[in-house]
Scaffold this motif. Structure first.
Motif, short mmCIF file in Angstrom:
data_model
loop_
_atom_site.label_atom_id
_atom_site.label_comp_id
_atom_site.label_asym_id
_atom_site.label_seq_id
_atom_site.Cartn_x
_atom_site.Cartn_y
_atom_site.Cartn_z
N ASP A 4 0.83 -1.20 0.00
CA ASP A 4 0.00 0.00 0.00
C ASP A 4 0.87 1.26 0.00
O ASP A 4 0.59 2.21 -0.73
CB ASP A 4 -0.92 0.01 1.22
CG ASP A 4 -1.80 1.24 1.27
OD1 ASP A 4 -2.83 1.25 0.57
OD2 ASP A 4 -1.44 2.21 1.98
N ASN A 45 -0.94 2.79 -3.66
CA ASN A 45 -2.03 3.75 -3.52
C ASN A 45 -1.97 4.58 -2.24
O ASN A 45 -2.61 5.63 -2.15
CB ASN A 45 -3.38 3.02 -3.57
CG ASN A 45 -3.58 2.30 -4.90
OD1 ASN A 45 -3.20 2.82 -5.95
ND2 ASN A 45 -4.14 1.11 -4.87
N GLN A 46 -1.27 4.09 -1.21
CA GLN A 46 -1.17 4.77 0.08
C GLN A 46 -2.55 5.09 0.67
O GLN A 46 -2.79 6.17 1.22
CB GLN A 46 -0.33 6.04 -0.04
CG GLN A 46 1.09 5.77 -0.50
CD GLN A 46 1.99 6.99 -0.43
OE1 GLN A 46 1.58 8.07 -0.04
NE2 GLN A 46 3.24 6.81 -0.80
N LEU A 47 -3.45 4.12 0.58
CA LEU A 47 -4.80 4.31 1.11
C LEU A 47 -4.81 4.47 2.62
O LEU A 47 -5.68 5.14 3.18
CB LEU A 47 -5.69 3.11 0.72
CG LEU A 47 -5.94 2.88 -0.76
CD1 LEU A 47 -6.76 1.60 -0.96
CD2 LEU A 47 -6.66 4.07 -1.37
N GLN A 71 -11.35 2.58 3.98
CA GLN A 71 -10.30 2.13 3.07
C GLN A 71 -10.38 0.62 2.81
O GLN A 71 -10.18 0.16 1.69
CB GLN A 71 -8.92 2.51 3.61
CG GLN A 71 -8.72 4.00 3.85
CD GLN A 71 -9.03 4.85 2.63
OE1 GLN A 71 -8.94 4.40 1.49
NE2 GLN A 71 -9.41 6.09 2.88
N MET A 114 -13.06 -0.15 0.34
CA MET A 114 -12.69 0.12 -1.04
C MET A 114 -11.98 -1.06 -1.68
O MET A 114 -12.05 -1.27 -2.89
CB MET A 114 -11.79 1.36 -1.10
CG MET A 114 -12.50 2.66 -0.74
SD MET A 114 -11.40 4.09 -0.78
CE MET A 114 -10.98 4.15 -2.53
#
Length: 218
Positions: free
Chosen positions: A40, A44-46, A59, A62
């Motif tokens: 991550d 995307n670094q959610l 998160q 998603m």
């Protein structure tokens, strides 16, 4: 005993943390959600700015919203949690919320926890996973329970082994000294019986260890 504490598996790289959690989790839970925090962070670094339980759920939804069911049949596996140290603090609030079942794992967690402002010690149960010991190693190489039981009984009664068995055990111990207890290395030995191939895998893992260590101490 039922508990809402979150299991936190600590251990060095390549000892098999992710494999065993994934293997058991998929067997025990209908809905198994796995999130790798290093992946991550690189993509995307959610979860980079997640601060609250609600943010975390958003998160996760998603990525795997259809699998977020009830606590009894939903396991959320937070892998490589050390990539986002603030998530270690969040474990306390996820535990208190008690909406799902959680398990987390990571490497060098003692270092990460020591640099975490709020350690959720009452909300986690931390267990260290180690490489295979000698007994586990010889089980993998084919020694059965009966043989091990006889060996243990002789050891407990301080009885010597016959020469053939003694030589066999010494040969296995020498192999263990060469191969070690890391699963990937053992698998390489079983597949190839080639010590050079074993050394290549060991050296690769050694470089991982050096890279990890350099992140915390120059």
């Amino acid at each position: 005993m039922k508990t809402n504490k979150i299991l936190l598996i600590d251990g060095a790289r390549q000892v098999g943390k992710t494999f065993i959690i994934r293997h058991v989790g998929k067997k025990m839970y209908d809905n198994f959600i796995e999130i790798n925090m290093i992946e991550d962070r690189l993509q995307n670094q959610l979860f980079k700015n997640v601060k609250t339980v609600e943010d975390f759920y958003l998160q996760v939804s998603m990525l795997a919203g259809s699998q977020m069911k009830e606590k009894e049949n939903t396991l959320i596996f937070i892998d490589e949690i050390q990539a986002y140290p603030h998530l270690l603090t969040l474990l306390k609030f996820l535990s208190q919320d008690d909406k799902f079942t959680y398990i987390a794992s990571g490497s060098l967690l003692d270092v990460t926890l020591s640099n975490t402002s709020s350690i959720p010690m009452g909300s986690i149960r931390k267990i260290r996973m180690c490489p295979l010991d000698f007994e586990e190693f010889i089980r993998v190489l084919g020694l059965n329970d009966l043989t091990l039981s006889i060996l243990e009984n002789k050891f407990n009664h301080l009885e010597t082994l016959d020469e053939t068995m003694h030589d066999k055990m010494m040969d296995l111990f020498r192999k263990y000294l060469l191969v070690g207890g890391l699963p990937d290395v053992i698998n390489t030995y079983l597949e190839t019986k080639n010590i050079q191939a074993v050394r290549e895998v060991q050296n690769e893992i050694y470089e991982y260890y050096k890279s990890d260590a350099s992140k915390y101490d120059t």
